[in-house]
Design an enzyme around this catalytic site. Structure first.
Site, short mmCIF file in Angstrom:
data_model
loop_
_atom_site.label_atom_id
_atom_site.label_comp_id
_atom_site.label_asym_id
_atom_site.label_seq_id
_atom_site.Cartn_x
_atom_site.Cartn_y
_atom_site.Cartn_z
N THR A 33 30.92 -49.39 31.33
CA THR A 33 31.84 -48.29 31.58
C THR A 33 31.78 -47.82 33.04
O THR A 33 32.79 -47.44 33.61
CB THR A 33 31.60 -47.10 30.62
OG1 THR A 33 30.21 -46.82 30.56
CG2 THR A 33 32.10 -47.40 29.23
N HIS A 126 31.41 -62.00 21.22
CA HIS A 126 32.84 -61.74 21.06
C HIS A 126 33.70 -62.52 22.04
O HIS A 126 34.86 -62.21 22.25
CB HIS A 126 33.13 -60.24 21.19
CG HIS A 126 32.47 -59.41 20.12
ND1 HIS A 126 32.36 -58.05 20.18
CD2 HIS A 126 31.88 -59.78 18.95
CE1 HIS A 126 31.72 -57.61 19.09
NE2 HIS A 126 31.41 -58.64 18.34
N CYS A 134 42.58 -73.50 24.25
CA CYS A 134 43.52 -73.98 23.23
C CYS A 134 42.78 -73.89 21.89
O CYS A 134 41.64 -74.33 21.77
CB CYS A 134 43.93 -75.42 23.50
SG CYS A 134 44.74 -76.20 22.09
N CYS A 137 42.46 -77.95 20.62
CA CYS A 137 41.63 -78.96 21.29
C CYS A 137 40.59 -78.34 22.22
O CYS A 137 39.81 -79.05 22.83
CB CYS A 137 42.50 -79.95 22.06
SG CYS A 137 43.20 -79.30 23.59
N SER A 199 25.22 -50.15 23.09
CA SER A 199 25.91 -50.58 21.86
C SER A 199 25.62 -49.57 20.76
O SER A 199 24.50 -49.10 20.62
CB SER A 199 25.42 -51.97 21.43
OG SER A 199 25.93 -52.29 20.15
N SER A 200 26.64 -49.26 19.98
CA SER A 200 26.43 -48.34 18.87
C SER A 200 25.75 -49.06 17.70
O SER A 200 25.33 -48.43 16.74
CB SER A 200 27.77 -47.76 18.42
OG SER A 200 28.67 -48.82 18.17
N ASN A 224 21.31 -45.77 24.59
CA ASN A 224 22.71 -45.53 24.22
C ASN A 224 22.99 -44.03 24.28
O ASN A 224 22.14 -43.23 23.95
CB ASN A 224 22.97 -46.06 22.79
CG ASN A 224 24.45 -46.19 22.49
OD1 ASN A 224 25.21 -46.75 23.29
ND2 ASN A 224 24.87 -45.67 21.35
N ASP A 241 22.00 -41.72 30.99
CA ASP A 241 23.00 -42.62 31.56
C ASP A 241 22.39 -44.02 31.80
O ASP A 241 21.32 -44.14 32.42
CB ASP A 241 23.50 -42.03 32.88
CG ASP A 241 24.46 -42.96 33.58
OD1 ASP A 241 25.58 -43.14 33.07
OD2 ASP A 241 24.08 -43.53 34.63
#
Ligand SMILES: [Zn+2]
Length: 254
Positions: A33, A126, A134, A137, A199-200, A224, A241
């Site tokens: 962020t 992710h 593609c 392929c 990460s939550s 976090n 932070d």
């Protein structure tokens, strides 16, 4: 144990890192962020204003593929020009010092690679939005090429094999990347300090890794802004932070 203030947080983290042989960072949106990358899932984030396009819809219609690409190009300004933040640089320093074998991330912004961690050692759960593949392929396409075709032809281009071209991200409803999952598990089982950062820890499979590490005997640190459901089992919980907490770990700044 919740660190009562910034100084205690940094001291506690330094102690744990110094007494560890294999530090494994696991990062979420919170680390990016400060780089200007929005947290898509947060209130006010893009995905709370706009329904994400599920994988099934993407493969089912040209219209959805066009929409997906239109959105991606609209986001371009938020990603282009983003540089690694203090958190990324600190983790890259641990990596370069041989303290850390790599990083597991839920982020798709490529900033760990840009901070100097070898792409092979960035495990992306992710995927990655800075290039395209593609779906048939697996040929790789760069975004400027896709954009040029899109703008010239008014529709999302297909691969030379006829397959659909999609950013290399994992969409809702799309299978998790098996190789990345296997590598993430392997790293989790060989670390002795697991650092969950920004990460939550609610989205599967993110939630499984801190628990796996802890059960396997590793120490667990959670950095976090918000509480997570794993705080009780963590050896250290930091709600300061992220960039400020990790900055002293950037090589040369300690
Ligand atoms: Zn293809």
């Amino acid at each position: 144990m919740l660190a009562p203030n910034l100084e205690t947080a940094i001291d506690g983290l330094r102690h744990l890192v110094e007494n560890s042989d294999a530090v494994l960072p696991f990062t979420g949106a919170g680390i990016s962020t400060e780089c200007g990358i929005p947290d898509f899932r947060s209130p006010g984030g893009i995905w709370s204003r706009m329904q994400p396009i599920p994988f099934e819809a993407f493969v089912a219609s040209q219209e959805m593929r066009d929409e997906a690409w239109r959105r991606r190009f609209a986001m371009e300004d938020e990603f282009k020009g983003a540089r690694p933040g203090r958190g990324h640089l600190a983790l890259a320093s641990l990596y370069k010092a041989g303290k850390s074998p790599g990083v597991i991330t839920q982020n798709i912004d490529n900033l760990h690679q840009e901070s100097g961690i070898a792409p092979a050692d960035v495990v992306e759960l992710h995927g990655n939005t800075t290039y395209a593949l593609c779906l048939t392929c697996a040929a790789r396409y760069e975004l400027p090429w896709v954009r040029q075709k899109f703008e010239a032809e008014g529709r999302a281009p297909d691969c030379h094999c006829g397959g659909y071209i999609k950013t290399a991200t994992v969409s809702f409803g799309q299978a998790m990347p098996e190789a990345a999952m296997a590598r993430a598990e392997e790293l989790t089982l060989t670390c002795d300090l697991f650092l969950a950062i920004g990460s939550s820890l609610v989205v599967w499979p993110a939630a499984g890794f801190p628990m796996l590490a802890k059960r396997n005997g590793a120490r667990l640190v959670i950095v976090n802004r918000e509480p997570t459901e794993f705080d009780d089992m963590a050896d250290l919980v930091v709600r300061e932070d992220i960039g400020t907490v990790l900055e002293p770990f950037i090589a040369g700044r300690a």
